[in-house]
Enzyme design. Sequence first.
Site, PDB file in Angstrom:
ATOM      1  N   THR A  79      -9.612 -34.263  39.791  1.00 43.39           N
ATOM      2  CA  THR A  79      -8.914 -33.139  40.395  1.00 43.39           C
ATOM      3  C   THR A  79      -9.931 -32.242  41.074  1.00 43.39           C
ATOM      4  O   THR A  79     -11.135 -32.449  40.983  1.00 43.39           O
ATOM      5  CB  THR A  79      -8.073 -32.354  39.373  1.00 43.39           C
ATOM      6  OG1 THR A  79      -7.167 -31.494  40.079  1.00 43.39           O
ATOM      7  CG2 THR A  79      -8.939 -31.529  38.431  1.00 43.39           C
ATOM      8  N   HIS A  81     -11.136 -28.148  41.762  1.00 44.84           N
ATOM      9  CA  HIS A  81     -11.068 -26.722  41.441  1.00 44.84           C
ATOM     10  C   HIS A  81     -11.775 -25.949  42.540  1.00 44.84           C
ATOM     11  O   HIS A  81     -12.829 -26.379  43.039  1.00 44.84           O
ATOM     12  CB  HIS A  81     -11.762 -26.415  40.112  1.00 44.84           C
ATOM     13  CG  HIS A  81     -11.187 -27.135  38.931  1.00 44.84           C
ATOM     14  ND1 HIS A  81      -9.846 -27.103  38.623  1.00 44.84           N
ATOM     15  CD2 HIS A  81     -11.784 -27.894  37.980  1.00 44.84           C
ATOM     16  CE1 HIS A  81      -9.636 -27.818  37.514  1.00 44.84           C
ATOM     17  NE2 HIS A  81     -10.801 -28.312  37.120  1.00 44.84           N
ATOM     18  N   CYS A 172      -5.380 -36.724  40.712  1.00 43.96           N
ATOM     19  CA  CYS A 172      -4.944 -37.245  39.413  1.00 43.96           C
ATOM     20  C   CYS A 172      -4.771 -38.768  39.442  1.00 43.96           C
ATOM     21  O   CYS A 172      -4.030 -39.340  38.629  1.00 43.96           O
ATOM     22  CB  CYS A 172      -3.673 -36.558  38.952  1.00 43.96           C
ATOM     23  SG  CYS A 172      -3.821 -34.751  38.888  1.00 43.96           S
TER      24      CYS A 172
END
Length: 226
Positions: A79, A81, A172
């Site tokens: 993922t 961030h 994901c």
Amino acid sequence: MPSESRLPIKIRRLGRQPYEATWNAMKAFTDARDGSTIDEFWLLEHDPVFTLGQAGKMEHVLMPGDIPVVPVDRGGQVTYHGPGQIVGYPLIDLRRAGVGVRELVDRIEQALIDTMGHWNIIAERVEGAPGVYVGGAKVGALGLRVRRGCSFHGLAFNVNMDLEPFHRINPCGYKGLAVTQVLDLGGPSQLADVEDVLIGEFCRQFGFDAEPAAPVLPELPARVAV
């Protein structure tokens, strides 16, 4: 439903933090805690980073460019961030809270769903794909780890960010997965406004009483320094 008893939880709103320092801090916190340690919920933004969970495959990292890729010890795949995304780390003693891992995931997802409901955004779960979705696009991701009966790592909730880096990965582990954010769904642009609601919904799910804590990573004994 959550227990009627109200357990305390310290809320740390940490602003923007580098990923690896925060990861080391939550591992050290988990290793140092005992049965009397009050649970904590850390909310923050990270500098841009891709994180690859324990089951993660580098083939899902397509074009990282100048954004670092950090293999980590949480569940899940890859993922992103970055600024404008709320990252929440629930550091919870699951036995004391009376929840198992599946219920932990369910309640975090429900807190996100109910948070978006404050702005009439209809979010939902997708069977077999942890996280929260709106119209098939992912708005909240989960990646957790439990050690010695206590949780760390947590959730990533897209609010008002540059979504371009998600095109550099299979989010994901799903090729072509659409990603969205609260602002584009008609919600607020300020992270603090969303954090305020998320804290309330999170505490409601688990039966916690929120206690504001210093907006710094907690100091830990030297014996667990990382």
